[in-house]
Design an enzyme around this catalytic site. Structure first.
Site, PDB file in Angstrom:
ATOM      1  N   GLY A 175      26.143   7.974  22.939  1.00  0.00           N
ATOM      2  CA  GLY A 175      25.441   7.582  24.150  1.00  0.00           C
ATOM      3  C   GLY A 175      23.930   7.526  24.018  1.00  0.00           C
ATOM      4  CG  PHE A 212      24.713  -2.631  32.886  1.00  0.00           C
ATOM      5  CD1 PHE A 212      25.026  -1.475  32.198  1.00  0.00           C
ATOM      6  CD2 PHE A 212      24.528  -2.558  34.263  1.00  0.00           C
ATOM      7  CE1 PHE A 212      25.142  -0.263  32.866  1.00  0.00           C
ATOM      8  CE2 PHE A 212      24.647  -1.356  34.937  1.00  0.00           C
ATOM      9  CZ  PHE A 212      24.961  -0.209  34.237  1.00  0.00           C
ATOM     10  CG  HIS A 218      34.058   5.138  27.490  1.00  0.00           C
ATOM     11  ND1 HIS A 218      32.775   5.194  26.993  1.00  0.00           N
ATOM     12  CD2 HIS A 218      34.862   5.276  26.407  1.00  0.00           C
ATOM     13  CE1 HIS A 218      32.816   5.377  25.684  1.00  0.00           C
ATOM     14  NE2 HIS A 218      34.075   5.430  25.314  1.00  0.00           N
ATOM     15  CG  ASN A 300      33.478   7.079  17.913  1.00  0.00           C
ATOM     16  OD1 ASN A 300      33.892   6.988  19.053  1.00  0.00           O
ATOM     17  ND2 ASN A 300      32.188   6.996  17.645  1.00  0.00           N
ATOM     18  NE  ARG A 302      32.205  11.022  15.469  1.00  0.00           N
ATOM     19  CZ  ARG A 302      32.520  11.144  16.751  1.00  0.00           C
ATOM     20  NH1 ARG A 302      33.631  11.777  17.096  1.00  0.00           N
ATOM     21  NH2 ARG A 302      31.749  10.645  17.702  1.00  0.00           N
ATOM     22  CB  VAL A 305      35.143  16.058  21.267  1.00  0.00           C
ATOM     23  CG1 VAL A 305      35.237  17.360  22.055  1.00  0.00           C
ATOM     24  CG2 VAL A 305      33.871  16.036  20.425  1.00  0.00           C
ATOM     25  NE  ARG A 348      34.137  16.270  25.483  1.00  0.00           N
ATOM     26  CZ  ARG A 348      33.552  15.445  24.618  1.00  0.00           C
ATOM     27  NH1 ARG A 348      32.365  15.762  24.111  1.00  0.00           N
ATOM     28  NH2 ARG A 348      34.120  14.297  24.275  1.00  0.00           N
TER      29      ARG A 348
END
Length: 469
Positions: A175, A212, A218, A300, A302, A305, A348
């Site tokens: 972000g 935008f 998301h 991403n 990887r 999270v 989280r």
């Protein structure tokens, strides 16, 4: 009583976890379950961490400052040699998506638990990733075809796709490096600022433009590949964000029809297959509910999270599978083998004070009670008496719940949050409890700007209450 191991490592006898915190604990557990020796790098601030206590060996790599430890490739490679590692798992953050580091690991004759350095470089550059997506026939947000050469070019692109536009760092992530221009005058101001920010944050001043989408969702798709075959493990909804940082994720997304889900996930596997992807990876999309259209934005390369919610709805251990693939195993699943069931949500829990603009709250944990019961999982690096160092990300734990439906999962999450107690520091647990009382969040009616607007209203009400008192 002993039992025969269910897995016998072939190439990876020792894996070095080049990370810290909850993800280091997570990887250590998976490696040990596979019969691999788990080593972990530790800075001076992490010598008494849970990861250091759990690993078969903890290797010091430098001072508390990340630049001199977890971001130091030389120290990490020396640690790998010292502990006799065959492979390095980078976790997330730090050097996990650093193509140069992955290349150094490969050059040293070690296995990088993740995709090749060339794929990291290709997909880590957002402009190149967009071009790759277009070649694979995957829809992308209307925008520039690559890194912008000049302000004049930016004006031309913005005029073609229409305002408002997002200015994004080509090498950005998490972000960061994003600005919005609502008209040509604002573009003239924001573009050079974005370029300077990108250079300072990522060492690369390249930026590009995208349309935008004000009320976007998301949504991301989890993939697994072995370099030849690729499968998806469905999607995750990650729209509840603060300053473009995710804090609450769920799977599946409450906004997709089964037809849209199938189309979205198929596009993700098509793109991952296009690049010969190996290991776990995530393709991120913006979903425009008003148009019923989704657009690829980045990959991403990887573990994420929020990977536990995918594990909950599929029953597949993503970290363990990544280690098996790194060990030379082919993908063990066909797409039809992967079935989605129930609903999962992740909160989280950060060491931050939401009532004081999320001020960091490091300190000593003097009370710790984890929630339990069916469908409740905690991924954390905490133990009672542990002192949280002030040098790193504030993530303390991830609370993950699973149940037969989204309403049941929300009820379980509410119960688990009330059961959890972390004493000695401020956390975001109470914020999550308040979020669960919001009717739009409970109904799944939210977008990427929803949480900040909700928090502004909440803070205003808290301010009025304090004044009245």
């Amino acid at each position: 009583m002993s039992s025969e191991a269910f897995y016998k490592p072939q190439r990876v006898r020792t894996v070095l976890v080049a990370n810290r915190g909850e993800i280091a604990v997570r990887i250590i557990r998976a490696a040990q379950e596979l019969g691999m020796r788990a080593a972990v790098t530790v800075s001076d601030a992490d010598r008494d961490s849970l990861a250091a206590r759990m690993a078969d060996v903890a290797v010091p790599i430098g001072s508390a400052h990340a630049a001199k430890s977890y971001l130091n490739p030389v120290a990490i490679l020396e640690a790998a040699q010292q502990c006799g590692a065959d492979a390095i798992h980078p976790g997330y953050g730090f050097l996990s998506e650093n193509a140069a580091f992955a290349g150094k690991v490969e050059t040293a004759g070690l296995i990088f638990v993740g995709p090749s350095s060339s794929i990291i470089a290709m997909m880590g550059d957002k402009a190149r990733a967009r071009a790759t997506a277009k070649r694979a026939g995957v829809p992308t947000v209307p925008g520039s075809e690559g890194v912008l050469d000049s302000l004049d070019q930016a004006r031309d692109v913005a005029g073609r796709i229409g305002y408002p536009v997002m200015i994004k760092a080509a090498a950005g992530g998490g972000g960061r490096g994003i600005r919005v221009a609502h008209d040509p005058a604002q573009l003239d101001v924001e573009l050079p600022l974005a370029q300077r920010e990108a250079q300072a944050a990522f060492g690369n001043a390249g930026v590009y433009l995208e349309r935008f989408i004000g009320r976007a969702r998301h949504i991301e798709v989890q993939v697994l590949g072995d370099g030849k075959n690729v499968v998806h493990l469905f999607e995750r909804e990650c729209s509840l964000q603060r300053r473009r940082q995710k804090i609450f994720e769920e799977a599946p997304s409450p906004s997709l029809t089964s037809e849209l889900r199938a189309s979205l996930c198929e596009s993700a596997t098509r793109l991952a297959r296009e690049v010969g992807y190996r290991s776990a990876g995530t393709l991120e999309y913006l979903f425009d509910e008003t148009r019923g259209e989704f657009y690829f934005i980045e990959m991403n390369t990887r573990i994420q999270v929020e990977h536990p919610v995918t594990e909950a709805i599929t029953g597949i251990d993503l970290v363990r599978e990544s280690l098996r693939i790194a060990d030379g195993e082919p993908l063990r699943f066909e797409q039809d083998d992967i079935v989605m069931r129930g609903a999962a949500i992740e909160c989280r829990i950060n060491a931050e004070d939401p009532d004081r603009d999320f001020r960091p709250s490091p300190g000593r944990i003097d009370e710790l009670v984890w929630p339990a019961g069916p469908g409740v999982r905690i991924d954390s690096m905490l133990y009672q008496g542990y002192t949280i160092p002030p040098f790193y990300d504030s993530l303390l734990a991830k609370l993950i719940v699973f149940d037969e439906s989204r309403p049941a999962a929300l009820a379980r999450l509410d119960r688990a949050l009330r059961e959890m107690k972390i004493g000695g520091v401020k956390t975001t647990a109470l914020l999550h409890q308040a979020m669960l009382a919001d009717t739009d969040i409970r109904a799944g009616r939210y977008h990427t700007n929803h949480l900040e607007a909700w928090m502004a209203q909440r803070n205003a009400k808290l301010g009025e209450s304090e004044e009245a008192a």
